[in-house]
Write an enzyme that holds these catalytic residues in place. Structure first.
Site, PDB file in Angstrom:
ATOM      1  N   LYS A  49       0.835  -1.208   0.000  1.00  0.00           N
ATOM      2  CA  LYS A  49       0.000   0.000   0.000  1.00  0.00           C
ATOM      3  C   LYS A  49       0.872   1.262   0.000  1.00  0.00           C
ATOM      4  O   LYS A  49       0.630   2.202  -0.762  1.00  0.00           O
ATOM      5  CB  LYS A  49      -0.925   0.002   1.227  1.00  0.00           C
ATOM      6  CG  LYS A  49      -2.039  -1.030   1.125  1.00  0.00           C
ATOM      7  CD  LYS A  49      -2.790  -1.213   2.438  1.00  0.00           C
ATOM      8  CE  LYS A  49      -3.805  -2.348   2.291  1.00  0.00           C
ATOM      9  NZ  LYS A  49      -4.525  -2.652   3.532  1.00  0.00           N
ATOM     10  N   GLN A  93      -4.782  -1.060   9.763  1.00  0.00           N
ATOM     11  CA  GLN A  93      -4.606  -2.385   9.151  1.00  0.00           C
ATOM     12  C   GLN A  93      -5.149  -3.467  10.091  1.00  0.00           C
ATOM     13  O   GLN A  93      -4.753  -3.531  11.251  1.00  0.00           O
ATOM     14  CB  GLN A  93      -3.109  -2.617   8.855  1.00  0.00           C
ATOM     15  CG  GLN A  93      -2.806  -3.935   8.190  1.00  0.00           C
ATOM     16  CD  GLN A  93      -3.401  -4.052   6.780  1.00  0.00           C
ATOM     17  OE1 GLN A  93      -3.349  -3.097   5.997  1.00  0.00           O
ATOM     18  NE2 GLN A  93      -3.971  -5.203   6.457  1.00  0.00           N
ATOM     19  N   ASP A 116     -11.122   3.034   4.551  1.00  0.00           N
ATOM     20  CA  ASP A 116     -11.543   1.626   4.491  1.00  0.00           C
ATOM     21  C   ASP A 116     -13.063   1.496   4.537  1.00  0.00           C
ATOM     22  O   ASP A 116     -13.595   0.390   4.437  1.00  0.00           O
ATOM     23  CB  ASP A 116     -10.926   0.835   5.650  1.00  0.00           C
ATOM     24  CG  ASP A 116      -9.856  -0.133   5.167  1.00  0.00           C
ATOM     25  OD1 ASP A 116      -9.761  -0.327   3.946  1.00  0.00           O
ATOM     26  OD2 ASP A 116      -9.136  -0.683   6.015  1.00  0.00           O
TER      27      ASP A 116
END
Ligand code: NDP
Length: 302
Positions: A49, A93, A116
């Site tokens: 990422k 994460q 997200d």
């Protein structure tokens, strides 16, 4: 085969032009990633990422915490990121270490920086068909379907898996585009009868090679979200016995990556995403897209 790498490349090229335009106004989108604990798979995901951000000119930073980090410490860190002007996107994460209260952590991320799409505000906006930051994997699958000219409206879409990060938002996105949607999970009876009804079948269950040809209607579009590491030789042979290249690699490495869909499905499906090279590259492309979108939305540009 639906080529996720090619479509992710298109999306990145479009984003690069947008970022270039932003930079002419002195704006550089910024993403902060919180990585708590030493999960090896998370390390790899986070690295890719960050690399993708660098390649595109998105400013990124990684905040690392050890396995024993307290929820409070992470909440403080998120609060600081929430208040910073130069941070447009915040990504926690997952999974976080067991002692961390992930529910509280995810709802602390400012909804307008929640790249997200896991904040209840974004989940609500998605289901109310209002502008929202949408989880990257299902958002990427929608791009894949659209850019591959696969019709959605009026189609019967069956989504297997109901996680907050894939299955549920996927179902909502398909519904918002006027598909007729069936959601299946581990307690679903007659799974096979339902999946055989699907014009579009999305599988996100985390079970290697589970969906075999008998689960699929001839000509259906099959989207394989699963990323599973297979180490058991019997399981490997059940899935990849006809793939000499993978057999050579398995003999050397002792493991292989398999999707949730058995490779034999290629014989019946009208279109199929490979693993790797299908959904995965789109997930990362959409993280970049969400960061740029958050940057635009926060500045009232979209
Ligand atoms: P979760 O484990 O959170 O959810 C799995 C879902 O599948 C659950 O809803 C579960 O049902 C359902 N399920 C499990 N077994 C069966 C079964 N035998 N029949 C029907 N339904 C079943 O997984 P995620 O959604 O996070 O991920 C799914 C897969 O996708 C994983 O392999 C993951 O690695 C991969 N993934 C890939 C990404 C990418 O970018 N390519 C991104 C995210 C995930 P129930 O709710 O009843 O338990």
């Amino acid at each position: 085969m639906l080529d996720g790498n090619r479509i992710a490349g298109q999306i990145r090229a479009e984003l690069a032009r947008e970022i270039e335009k932003l930079s002419r106004s002195g704006i550089v989108p910024g993403l902060a990633v919180i990585l708590a604990g030493g999960n090896p798979a998370s390390e790899i995901y986070v690295r890719s990422k960050i690399k993708a951000c660098e390649q595109l000119g998105i400013r990124s930073e990684l905040l690392r915490f050890n396995d024993f980090v307290a929820t409070e410490q992470l909440l403080q860190s998120v609060a600081q990121l929430n208040s910073r002007q130069d941070v447009d996107g915040i990504l926690v994460q997952l999974p976080v270490p067991a002692q961390v209260e992930s529910g509280i952590l995810l709802t602390t991320v400012a909804p307008d920086k929640d790249v997200d799409g896991l904040h209840p505000m974004n989940i609500g906006n998605l289901s109310a068909r209002r502008p929202a930051l949408v989880p990257c994997t299902p958002a990427g699958i929608m791009e894949l379907l659209r850019r591959s000219n696969i019709p959605i409206e009026g189609q019967h879409a069956v989504v297997v898996g109901r996680s907050n990060i894939v299955g549920k938002p996927m179902s909502m996105l398909l519904l918002n585009e006027n598909a007729t949607v069936t959601i299946c999970h581990s307690k679903t009876r007659n799974l096979r009868e339902l999946t055989r009804e699907a014009d579009i079948l999305v599988v996100a269950i985390g079970r290697p090679g589970f969906i075999t040809a008998e689960y699929v209607k001839a000509g259906a579009t099959v989207i394989d979200v699963g990323v599973n590491r297979v180490t058991d030789p019997d399981e490997f042979n059940r899935i990849f016995a006809n793939d000499p290249e993978r057999m050579r690699s398995f003999a050397g490495k002792g493991s292989a990556i398999a999707g949730d869909v058995h490779p034999e499905v290629v014989e019946v499906a009208g279109a199929l995403t490979p693993v790797p090279g299908g959904v995965g590259p789109l997930t990362i492309a959409m993280l970049l897209a969400n960061t740029v979108k958050a940057c635009d939305m926060r500045r009232g540009r979209s």
